[in-house]
Motif scaffolding. Structure first.
Motif, mmCIF file in Angstrom:
data_model
loop_
_atom_site.group_PDB
_atom_site.id
_atom_site.type_symbol
_atom_site.label_atom_id
_atom_site.label_comp_id
_atom_site.label_asym_id
_atom_site.label_seq_id
_atom_site.Cartn_x
_atom_site.Cartn_y
_atom_site.Cartn_z
ATOM 1 N N SER A 198 -0.437 -3.393 4.517
ATOM 2 C CA SER A 198 -0.194 -1.951 4.433
ATOM 3 C C SER A 198 -0.570 -1.310 5.776
ATOM 4 C CB SER A 198 -1.029 -1.422 3.258
ATOM 5 O OG SER A 198 -1.404 -0.106 3.443
ATOM 6 N N LYS A 199 0.356 -0.483 6.302
ATOM 7 C CA LYS A 199 0.082 0.205 7.584
ATOM 8 C C LYS A 199 -0.559 1.534 7.237
ATOM 9 C CE LYS A 199 3.303 -1.126 11.277
ATOM 10 N NZ LYS A 199 2.475 -2.221 11.661
ATOM 11 N N GLU A 200 -1.748 1.772 7.794
ATOM 12 C CA GLU A 200 -2.455 2.982 7.371
ATOM 13 C C GLU A 200 -2.962 3.806 8.543
ATOM 14 O OE1 GLU A 200 -5.266 1.854 4.397
ATOM 15 O OE2 GLU A 200 -3.696 0.854 3.217
ATOM 16 N N GLU A 201 -3.094 5.058 8.287
ATOM 17 C CA GLU A 201 -3.653 6.017 9.234
ATOM 18 C C GLU A 201 -5.069 5.565 9.624
ATOM 19 O OE1 GLU A 201 -2.364 8.313 11.275
ATOM 20 O OE2 GLU A 201 -0.809 8.200 9.710
ATOM 21 N N ARG A 234 -2.254 3.873 13.785
ATOM 22 C CA ARG A 234 -1.991 3.235 12.496
ATOM 23 C C ARG A 234 -2.477 1.793 12.551
ATOM 24 N NH1 ARG A 234 1.567 5.724 9.014
ATOM 25 N NH2 ARG A 234 2.709 3.878 8.353
ATOM 26 N N ASP A 235 -3.188 1.398 11.525
ATOM 27 C CA ASP A 235 -3.728 0.038 11.477
ATOM 28 C C ASP A 235 -3.150 -0.698 10.295
ATOM 29 O OD1 ASP A 235 -5.283 -0.239 13.616
ATOM 30 O OD2 ASP A 235 -7.196 0.191 12.611
ATOM 31 N N GLU A 236 -3.020 -2.013 10.465
ATOM 32 C CA GLU A 236 -2.591 -2.843 9.338
ATOM 33 C C GLU A 236 -3.806 -3.319 8.579
ATOM 34 O OE1 GLU A 236 -0.213 -6.165 10.323
ATOM 35 O OE2 GLU A 236 1.615 -4.977 10.553
ATOM 36 N N ARG A 267 -4.128 -5.341 1.427
ATOM 37 C CA ARG A 267 -4.666 -4.832 0.158
ATOM 38 C C ARG A 267 -4.366 -5.788 -0.987
ATOM 39 N NH1 ARG A 267 -6.797 0.159 -0.252
ATOM 40 N NH2 ARG A 267 -6.653 1.413 1.644
ATOM 41 N N VAL A 278 -9.022 -3.136 -0.250
ATOM 42 C CA VAL A 278 -8.757 -3.886 0.993
ATOM 43 C C VAL A 278 -9.459 -5.244 0.934
ATOM 44 C CG1 VAL A 278 -9.160 -3.892 3.504
ATOM 45 C CG2 VAL A 278 -8.525 -1.762 2.340
#
Ligand code: GLU
Length: 446
Positions: free
Chosen positions: A101-104, A110-112, A115, A144
């Protein structure tokens, strides 16, 4: 020793600070249980948090385990297993049990992360200390399990490593209870057997506050340096959260292995109390043979950069009887308390001999002459502190204890302060005692 069994326990410290007594208590329980059951005891250094893990903490953990004599069957670092973690993370992703999941990550970055696809079940487990524990895991959401394929979070790595080592009993502090449901979900998704959980009660500090692994805390090795015996430490730690069938308190490590059972682990927190630890240490010192004590003291002094003085053999029984720690025994030697046993003793002067006697010189001369003939009547073998006391006490009581015993003590020790004259005479033996009394007599007569 029990037959070889498939029981495997582990101690899994993170080298992110100095471990406290509560952490080592966990190691002691895991060790005792594995040995009792004829199983395996694994030590795993959980060093995957690269930023917080430090070599010096790892070294101190290993040094402490070595001091305690908690021998392990296998030692490894969690970071050795990175490939395996990666493989299983990819497997979960391939099976759609986890996803990238690519997240803020703040500041527009954005970090991978990876999860876990949480099936959102009620998870229950039987804790050997706490009984049935149930959690509704829906509220955890898709948690995570890795920061990247090569950077699993602690929960994931623990589950994989425990399963790979065949760990049957996860013995750890109760602060890990809330991590358990997550770890069970991961284990199930990977098709692993769920281990038996044994969550130990907390160990509190002297002020009843929770012990913590903050930097600046006391290393366990500092107890070694303070002259504690490892078997006393293990004995004390074993009783923090566990109790035997009877009221017995003093155990050798071998006896603990025999007596230890998990069903006697208590739910309530224990308090680490140094005064109590000192008591255990003193009792363990007393139980050593004179020879073993001398050996321990010598080893301890060597480690502190000191040497056991050659005349020490004579005072070993006395030192053993009265020392709470090896440090205390060493200090007594270093401070010259037993210097009077050194070869080349010189008789003390007249004023020192008479200082505390509260008697005339003539009277002291008479007393010494009487002591010579009383003690001369004892054989070499009989010449113990007790027997010496028995022999001269009636005379000293009659003639005035200060007038007899003070100058006698000074004549034997050459010092204002020393152990009592009976102990001294017992330590020196007949020949040396009489020689020193005669030398003092000559000083007084000249
Ligand atoms: N590494 C963890 C800790 O030091 C222990 C993990 C575990 O026992 O499951 O707190």
């Amino acid at each position: 020793m029990a037959e070889i069994s498939s029981i495997v326990t582990r101690f899994a410290p993170s080298p992110t600070g100095l471990l406290h007594a509560g952490n080592y208590r966990t190691a002691v329980f895991a060790y005792l249980f594995a040995r009792k059951e004829g199983g395996k005891f694994v030590v795993r250094i959980e060093d995957t948090d690269k930023e917080r893990s430090k070599k010096e903490y790892e070294e101190n953990i290993l040094e402490s385990l070595q001091w305690l004599n908690l021998g392990y069957d296998i030692l490894y670092r969690q970071s050795d297993n990175t490939k395996r973690h990666e493989e299983l993370l990819n497997k979960l992703i391939a099976e759609d049990k986890a996803y990238v999941s690519k997240e803020e990550a703040g500041e527009g970055k954005r970090d991978e992360v990876i999860r876990f696809r949480n099936p959102g079940q009620q998870v229950s487990f039987e804790d050997m200390v706490r009984g049935t524990i149930s959690f509704d895991t829906t509220e955890l959401g898709d948690f995570v399990i890795a920061r990247s394929a090569s950077l699993p979070v602690f929960h994931f790595a623990v589950v994989v490593d425990d399963a790979d080592e065949g760990v049957t009993h996860v013995i750890r502090g109760e602060d890990h209870i809330s991590n358990t449901p997550r770890q069970i979900l991961i284990a199930k998704a990977l098709g692993f057997a769920i281990p038996i959980y044994v969550h130990l009660p907390l160990v509190l500090g002297g002020d009843r506050s929770k012990l913590s692994k903050r930097a600046g805390a006391k290393a366990l090795t500092s107890y070694r340096d303070m002259g504690y015996l490892p078997e006393a430490m293990i004995n004390y730690l074993a009783l923090l959260g566990w109790h035997p069938e009877d009221e017995k308190e003093l155990f050798t490590t071998e006896e603990l292995v025999q007596a230890f059972t998990l069903d006697r682990v208590q739910k309530s927190a224990g308090t680490f109390d140094e005064t109590k630890l000192r008591w255990f240490n003193r009792e363990h010192i007393k139980r050593l043979s004179d020879y073993a004590f001398a050996e321990r003291l010598e080893e301890y002094m060597k480690q502190m950069g000191e040497e056991l003085p050659p005349y020490t053999a004579t005072v070993i029984p006395l030192l053993k009887e009265r020392s709470e720690t090896l440090l205390q025994a060493m200090d007594a030697l270093e401070e010259g308390e037993f210097d009077f046993l050194k070869p080349g003793f010189e008789a003390p002067g007249e004023s020192l001999l008479l200082q505390g006697a509260m008697a005339e010189k003539g009277a002291v001369i008479r007393h010494f002459t009487a002591l010579e003939s009383l003690l001369g009547g004892l054989s070499d073998e009989e010449f113990t502190a007790e027997k010496v006391k028995e022999t001269i006490f009636p005379y000293a009581t009659e003639a005035g204890r200060a007038a007899v015993l003070w100058p006698m003590r000074v004549a034997l020790s050459g010092k204002k302060k020393s152990p009592d004259p009976f102990t001294l005479a017992g330590l020196m033996g007949k020949e040396e005692t009489l020689k020193r009394l005669q030398a003092a007599l000559l000083v007084l007569k000249s």
